[in-house]
Enzyme design. Sequence first.
Site, PDB file in Angstrom:
ATOM      1  N   LYS A 195      38.752  32.830  41.338  1.00  0.00           N
ATOM      2  CA  LYS A 195      38.561  34.406  41.495  1.00  0.00           C
ATOM      3  C   LYS A 195      38.169  34.497  42.949  1.00  0.00           C
ATOM      4  O   LYS A 195      37.217  34.181  43.474  1.00  0.00           O
ATOM      5  CB  LYS A 195      37.458  34.730  40.489  1.00  0.00           C
ATOM      6  CG  LYS A 195      37.259  36.172  40.491  1.00  0.00           C
ATOM      7  CD  LYS A 195      36.262  36.723  39.444  1.00  0.00           C
ATOM      8  CE  LYS A 195      35.972  38.165  39.805  1.00  0.00           C
ATOM      9  NZ  LYS A 195      34.900  38.877  38.614  1.00  0.00           N
ATOM     10  N   ARG A 217      30.502  40.396  47.455  1.00  0.00           N
ATOM     11  CA  ARG A 217      30.621  39.241  46.537  1.00  0.00           C
ATOM     12  C   ARG A 217      30.895  37.954  47.205  1.00  0.00           C
ATOM     13  O   ARG A 217      31.342  37.265  46.554  1.00  0.00           O
ATOM     14  CB  ARG A 217      31.195  39.496  45.417  1.00  0.00           C
ATOM     15  CG  ARG A 217      30.976  40.711  44.349  1.00  0.00           C
ATOM     16  CD  ARG A 217      31.454  40.691  43.067  1.00  0.00           C
ATOM     17  NE  ARG A 217      31.583  41.830  42.351  1.00  0.00           N
ATOM     18  CZ  ARG A 217      30.681  42.789  41.833  1.00  0.00           C
ATOM     19  NH1 ARG A 217      29.257  42.053  41.990  1.00  0.00           N
ATOM     20  NH2 ARG A 217      30.933  43.800  41.208  1.00  0.00           N
ATOM     21  N   LYS A 248      42.852  34.964  39.973  1.00  0.00           N
ATOM     22  CA  LYS A 248      42.810  36.268  39.747  1.00  0.00           C
ATOM     23  C   LYS A 248      42.266  36.800  41.408  1.00  0.00           C
ATOM     24  O   LYS A 248      41.777  36.216  42.141  1.00  0.00           O
ATOM     25  CB  LYS A 248      41.661  36.580  39.094  1.00  0.00           C
ATOM     26  CG  LYS A 248      41.236  38.127  39.125  1.00  0.00           C
ATOM     27  CD  LYS A 248      39.825  38.230  38.274  1.00  0.00           C
ATOM     28  CE  LYS A 248      39.335  39.822  38.378  1.00  0.00           C
ATOM     29  NZ  LYS A 248      38.160  40.017  37.798  1.00  0.00           N
TER      30      LYS A 248
HETATM   31  C1  PBG Z   1      33.551  41.238  36.767  1.00  0.00           C
HETATM   32  C2  PBG Z   1      34.879  41.457  36.695  1.00  0.00           C
HETATM   33  C3  PBG Z   1      35.545  42.020  37.921  1.00  0.00           C
HETATM   34  C4  PBG Z   1      37.147  41.922  37.459  1.00  0.00           C
HETATM   35  C5  PBG Z   1      37.035  41.499  36.167  1.00  0.00           C
HETATM   36  N1  PBG Z   1      35.691  40.956  35.882  1.00  0.00           N
HETATM   37  C6  PBG Z   1      35.082  42.869  39.087  1.00  0.00           C
HETATM   38  C7  PBG Z   1      34.366  42.140  40.306  1.00  0.00           C
HETATM   39  O1  PBG Z   1      34.242  40.954  40.275  1.00  0.00           O
HETATM   40  O2  PBG Z   1      34.175  42.804  40.809  1.00  0.00           O
HETATM   41  C8  PBG Z   1      38.001  42.856  38.351  1.00  0.00           C
HETATM   42  C9  PBG Z   1      39.212  43.087  37.415  1.00  0.00           C
HETATM   43  C10 PBG Z   1      40.122  44.075  38.091  1.00  0.00           C
HETATM   44  O3  PBG Z   1      40.060  44.650  39.110  1.00  0.00           O
HETATM   45  O4  PBG Z   1      41.182  44.581  37.311  1.00  0.00           O
HETATM   46  N2  PBG Z   1      32.851  40.350  37.555  1.00  0.00           N
END
Ligand code: PBG
Length: 325
Positions: A195, A217, A248
């Site tokens: 991610k 983050r 992701k």
């Molecule tokens: C929570 C999370 C996020 C997303 C999925 N779970 C946001 C982030 O990490 O700030 C993003 C999903 C999207 O943009 O569709 N941690």
Amino acid sequence: MLFPDYRPRRLRQNENFRRMIRETQLSVDDLILPLFAVEGKGVKEPISSMPGHYQLSRENIVKEVKLAHDLGIPAVMLFGIPDKKDALGTSAYAKDGIVQKTVKAIKGKVTDLVVITDVCLCEYTDHGHCGMVQDGIIVNDATLELLARTALSHVQAGADMVAPSDMMDGRVAEIRETLDENGFESTPIMSYAAKYCSAFYYPFRQAAESAPKFGDRRTYQMDPANSLEAIREVSMDVEEGADIIMVKPAMPYLDILYRIREEVDLPVAAYNVSGEFAMIKAADKLGWLDGKKAMMECLVGIKRAGADMILTYFAKEAAKELAGD
Ligand code: PBG
């Protein structure tokens, strides 16, 4: 074999030939629909940057899940937006938390559909980070127990699969152990393994009210410039017991998806995130491209790159398109 001996256009001359040589088939089976749950009754609050998506209270989520089920979509991914946030994200693992109650409501009405829950703290903490904060630092090991408690409470409420998205080190092992100790050894984990720290989560953070209140983050999500690190992240999660691994976002990371698909033999999911959805919707609205065609091209591209399943806000529209509606 070169022209004129070989003419690639021979097999493109009509749709039947094209169907016969098509290498990638996108199917409704590949789609997972993300949904945003809020407290209250009769709530259907539009998310401005994600047309067609809403913050939904329970009875409306159940309706939406039924619609998805009727379209043949096999799974939904649930995100919760609680009324109360605090430093430790306690409502993430409360028995009567928003996700826990919503899962129960869905399971009471629709049984033949996989309910996946996102396991993270950022929607539940007042500082908006995915882990515990001590002296301005997002601490890793102390966060693991909270994540495991959250995952367990989701599964106890009826979730079919949990999906940790926090990017703390070691969370998959901790969650696996906790689930096993509590008799949930049959519940799979879909780990957000690679991610990236992405600008494409922006609409989601509006939708989930989860933007960090300080900093960013980058100390836990991955640097977009790295791909070897993605292999290390994924290998760790595989060893820790993940059942499905995720890349992701999807579109800017198709090379990662391809590489991971080659490296591991577990099912691979891709998350076609909120910003990817918003871009196409915005351009379509401006008349700058045909949104439906762009949607189908992106989804088939993500599948071609190696995704076995795609989390996408296009799930319902794509399902309709695939059914020929
Ligand atoms: C929570 C999370 C996020 C997303 C999925 N779970 C946001 C982030 O990490 O700030 C993003 C999903 C999207 O943009 O569709 N941690």
